[in-house]
Design a protein around this motif. Structure first.
Motif, PDB file in Angstrom:
ATOM      1  N   ALA A 154      46.872 -33.830   4.785  1.00 37.82           N
ATOM      2  CA  ALA A 154      48.215 -34.357   4.978  1.00 37.82           C
ATOM      3  C   ALA A 154      48.312 -35.181   6.251  1.00 37.82           C
ATOM      4  O   ALA A 154      48.993 -36.204   6.302  1.00 37.82           O
ATOM      5  N   GLN A 155      47.626 -34.746   7.318  1.00 39.47           N
ATOM      6  CA  GLN A 155      47.736 -35.424   8.597  1.00 39.47           C
ATOM      7  C   GLN A 155      47.059 -36.790   8.600  1.00 39.47           C
ATOM      8  O   GLN A 155      47.277 -37.594   9.505  1.00 39.47           O
ATOM      9  N   TYR A 205      48.504 -38.926   3.665  1.00 40.09           N
ATOM     10  CA  TYR A 205      49.833 -39.406   3.310  1.00 40.09           C
ATOM     11  C   TYR A 205      50.714 -39.679   4.528  1.00 40.09           C
ATOM     12  O   TYR A 205      51.849 -40.123   4.383  1.00 40.09           O
ATOM     13  N   ARG A 206      50.230 -39.392   5.701  1.00 38.64           N
ATOM     14  CA  ARG A 206      51.049 -39.489   6.909  1.00 38.64           C
ATOM     15  C   ARG A 206      51.294 -40.949   7.299  1.00 38.64           C
ATOM     16  O   ARG A 206      50.384 -41.769   7.284  1.00 38.64           O
ATOM     17  N   GLN A 231      53.042 -43.083  10.466  1.00 37.21           N
ATOM     18  CA  GLN A 231      53.568 -42.960  11.819  1.00 37.21           C
ATOM     19  C   GLN A 231      54.233 -44.228  12.323  1.00 37.21           C
ATOM     20  O   GLN A 231      54.670 -44.277  13.468  1.00 37.21           O
ATOM     21  N   ASP A 283      57.488 -33.338  18.213  1.00 37.86           N
ATOM     22  CA  ASP A 283      57.239 -33.361  16.778  1.00 37.86           C
ATOM     23  C   ASP A 283      58.399 -32.815  15.948  1.00 37.86           C
ATOM     24  O   ASP A 283      58.240 -32.514  14.770  1.00 37.86           O
ATOM     25  N   ASP A 291      56.967 -33.164  12.321  1.00 33.21           N
ATOM     26  CA  ASP A 291      55.588 -33.637  12.191  1.00 33.21           C
ATOM     27  C   ASP A 291      54.693 -32.609  12.886  1.00 33.21           C
ATOM     28  O   ASP A 291      53.923 -32.932  13.782  1.00 33.21           O
ATOM     29  N   GLY A 332      50.753 -33.260  12.348  1.00 32.51           N
ATOM     30  CA  GLY A 332      50.919 -33.849  11.032  1.00 32.51           C
ATOM     31  C   GLY A 332      50.550 -32.958   9.870  1.00 32.51           C
ATOM     32  O   GLY A 332      50.684 -33.361   8.717  1.00 32.51           O
ATOM     33  N   GLN A 353      54.684 -31.916   7.500  1.00 34.48           N
ATOM     34  CA  GLN A 353      55.678 -32.975   7.615  1.00 34.48           C
ATOM     35  C   GLN A 353      56.847 -32.617   6.702  1.00 34.48           C
ATOM     36  O   GLN A 353      56.665 -32.444   5.499  1.00 34.48           O
ATOM     37  N   THR A 363      55.421 -32.135   3.063  1.00 33.51           N
ATOM     38  CA  THR A 363      54.011 -32.420   2.834  1.00 33.51           C
ATOM     39  C   THR A 363      53.216 -31.561   3.803  1.00 33.51           C
ATOM     40  O   THR A 363      53.485 -31.576   5.009  1.00 33.51           O
ATOM     41  N   SER A 396      52.573 -31.808  -1.621  1.00 32.70           N
ATOM     42  CA  SER A 396      53.741 -32.613  -1.284  1.00 32.70           C
ATOM     43  C   SER A 396      54.826 -32.328  -2.315  1.00 32.70           C
ATOM     44  O   SER A 396      54.549 -32.313  -3.525  1.00 32.70           O
TER      45      SER A 396
END
Length: 697
Positions: free
Chosen positions: A37-38, A41-42, A44, A467, A509, A513, A516, A561, A571
């Motif tokens: 995930a980090q 799909y992350r 920023q 975060d 976050d 990450g 999320q 997520t 997710s």
């Protein structure tokens, strides 16, 4: 047939222009290295708020679907992504319902200029990510629906070499291929380029219907100096859609389909042929650490030629109380649209003591010319719902049919200013205002309407830690009334529809990450909706209008997520929405409403996507689902709730990567949205599958 052989030739040419300089860099890839995930799909950074920012630092609900998620799900067009965005659902063709309101205006790289405005659906081959800004965005984008804004971010040339080539085959005679390549074109990297091409052909589950798509995409990026670059792009879209324009399948009042899924109201010779051409350029410059700007322009044109049989009325031919046939109208249409837009943003970062300011100054301008011609005839035999006999309709001589024309121009332009104020590491305040001017002209009727509007945006963020973001916003939107309703004959001109939203939420976050999450609670009020005014007498037989309608949308949205384990990612999302008419003239109903409700606005939506990778065998298994509660169509008929599931299996070999995608695993027969009785309910895709072979370099 020529296009089928032209596509591979163009693709080979595209690769040949860049790959020789990078052949030594080619290497087999592995799907397992970024499957968390980090990293997978992350997102920023986003520019949907006009200033590059982390979504945590924006006081409004924002969701971004990046290229990794698009790729992982095997998504081909925008409809494949709806499950990932709570509060967003299908309406018809390319339009969506966004927080209860129909939305049909989209942006590309922050500019107007949508080449998929009518009956073609946005394709994702040229798209790097899709940004969804929830709620009114008048201060940022000008005229639009209060439900939300969709911004497509296109793929750009890169100095770093990358390439991939794909072949696809699957059910319903699906076959095709695609490829793209990007990299530096000179030794210094001052000029980089990108070329891409896709070709795909498949039959529909609807009889007589099929699809052929060709997209060619290219771009150049010039690094003018260390902090300045110019990017130019051009994209050509070509679609041949036999057996279209597809309407839905008729349903009864309880949502039961009146015929089988493959039924089609079109004859074998019916078609849509579409071509769109887009070019755009953008100059980005960083004058200093504190000052930057961008200037962009976009031109597009699309041509659409349709010949089809439109459903008109349901008939009960044997008087048993059940509709068994439908009357039709033959239509021949040509639509031509051309648009030009410009936009510029100037960003200044400065300090006043301990307070940080990010000041945005900007403006945009857009003009669109649209004309069409329609010929129609009802000299068409009825079509049975249960035993259709295609090919019985007599050929129609178009030269004998009268022509109905339309010719309109819309012009939009505005300027805006916003200040984002930071108080240390924990508090951010945002305030902005925009002034817009617009003119709508109907060249056939000889009428025009022009006016102006002011919209505001304000918000606050509290970050107890870097975060976690707690936010609140108040934002506005406006949308001009249609040109027809602006006519003095109906009492116009009228002020635009307006919308305002109050929203509060939280974003996280966590664990760099690994978790999320977002939660949003909102209330949107839309006012100045036009209705017939019964307090006024008709003038020369024409009903008089008045802006007396009000609609309120309330809801909650949740997304998550997370990494369950190092190799297992999940997710999911959920949305509740209640959109109702809260103000109306007595005895009147707002257009497209049913009682006090709106069609195609489900109360409940939920979706999930989970991915598990097995490093030992270089394999990733993904599985997802979507649930949508019952809805109403525009006739007030109920559309049943549905739940569907999809899956992908991705396997890396030494020579390439193979992906299997299965959509609608259990072959659910369901309606995603509805129109009116004879035009039926738009149905979701029947079970389909394809295998894609991809080689990355």
């Amino acid at each position: 047939m020529a296009a089928r052989f032209l596509a591979p030739s163009l693709l080979a040419l595209a690769f040949g222009s860049i790959m020789p300089a990078h052949a030594a860099e080619a290497a087999a890839d592995n799907i397992i290295i970024t499957a968390r995930a980090q990293t997978l799909y992350r997102v920023q950074d986003t520019e949907v708020g006009k200033v590059p920012a982390n979504p945590l630092d924006m006081p409004q609900s924002v969701q971004v679907i990046n290229s990794d998620m698009i790729e992982d799900q095997g998504a081909r067009d925008i409809r494949d992504l709806y499950r990932n965005v709570p509060g967003l659902s299908a309406n018809n063709y390319a339009t969506v319902t966004f927080r209860g309101f129909r939305q049909d205006t989209t942006y590309y790289d922050g500019l107007r200029g949508d080449p998929f405005q009518t009956f073609s659906v946005p394709q994702l081959f040229t798209i790097d990510r899709v940004e969804f800004l929830k709620g009114p965005a008048g201060m940022l984008y000008g005229a639009g629906s209060p439900g939300g804004t969709i911004n497509y971010v296109t793929k750009k040339p890169s100095e770093t070499f990358a390439a991939n080539i794909r072949a696809i085959a699957g059910g319903r005679s699906r076959y095709g291929g695609s490829g793209d390549v990007t990299g530096a074109l000179d030794a210094s990297g001052a000029i980089s380029g990108r070329l891409g091409l896709v070709y795909e052909d498949f039959d529909s589950y609807r009889v007589n219907a099929s699809s052929r798509t060709i997209i060619a995409d290219g771009g150049l990026k010039f690094r003018l100096d260390e902090n300045t670059s110019l990017t130019v792009q051009i994209t050509d879209y070509d679609q041949d859609l036999p057996g279209n324009r597809l309407r839905g399948i008729p349903v009864d009042a309880n949502g039961n389909f009146l015929t089988y899924r493959s039924w089609n109201h079109n004859e074998p010779g019916d078609f849509i042929r579409y071509n769109g051409l887009v070019s755009q350029a953008r100059l980005d410059s960083k004058l200093s650490e504190a000052v930057s700007f961008n200037v962009a322009g976009r031109w597009f044109r699309y041509r659409e030629h349709q010949e089809y049989h439109e459903p008109v009325a349901l008939r009960d031919t044997d008087a048993d109380g059940i509709f068994d046939s439908i009357t039709r109208e033959f239509r021949a249409q040509r639509r031509n649209v051309e648009g030009l837009s410009f936009g510029s943003n100037f960003v200044v970062k400065t300090n006043t003591g301990p307070i940080n300011h990010t000041i945005l100054l900007g403006g945009d301008w857009y003009r669109e010319d649209a004309n069409s011609r329609l010929q129609s005839s009802r000299n068409v035999p009825m079509l049975s719902l249960n035993d259709p006999q295609y090919g019985t309709a007599n050929p129609i001589d178009l030269s004998t049919l009268p022509i109905t024309r339309s010719d309109a121009r819309v012009t939009r332009y505005g300027v805006y200013v916003q200040d984002q104020i930071g108080f240390g590491d924990h508090i951010i305040l945002v305030g902005g205002v925009r002034r817009d001017w617009f003119k709508d002209e109907d060249h056939i009727a000889g009428t025009q309407a022009d006016a102006s509007a002011t919209t505001w945006r304000g918000g606050a963020i509290y970050k107890p830690r870097k975060d976690v973001s707690l936010y609140f916003n108040w934002s506005q939107s406006f949308e001009p009334q249609s040109v027809a309703n602006q006519s003095p004959l109906v009492g116009g001109p009228f002020s635009p529809e307006t919308g305002n939203q109050i929203e509060a939420g939280a974003k996280t976050d966590l664990l760099d990450g690994r978790i999320q999450a977002t939660a949003a609670l909102y209330r949107i009020v839309r006012r100045n909706v036009l209705q017939i005014d019964d307090n006024q007498d008709a003038v020369n037989g024409v009903d008089q209008m008045a802006p007396v309608g009000e609609v309120t949308s309330k809801g909650i949205e949740l997304t998550l997520t997370a990494d369950i384990t190092r190799n297992w990612l999940v997710s999911g999302s959920y949305a509740y929405n209640d959109t109702r008419i809260t103000g109306s003239a007595e005895g009147q109903s707002i257009d497209n409403s049913v009682g006090d409700r709106f069609p195609n606005a489900p109360r409940h939506q939920a979706g999930f996507w989970t991915r598990y990778q097995i490093p030992a065998i270089d394999t990733a298994i993904a599985f997802g689902g979507q649930h949508v509660s019952s809805q109403l169509d525009r006739s007030g008929d109920r559309l049943k709730p549905f739940t569907i599931f999809d899956t992908t299996l991705t396997k890396s070999f030494a020579f390439a990567e193979v992906k299997l995608r299965i959509e609608n695993i259990f072959d659910k027969y369901y309606a995603v949205s509805g129109f009116t009785g004879p035009k039926g309910a738009y149905i979701g895709n029947a079970r389909s599958w394809f295998i894609e072979l991809r080689k990355r370099f």
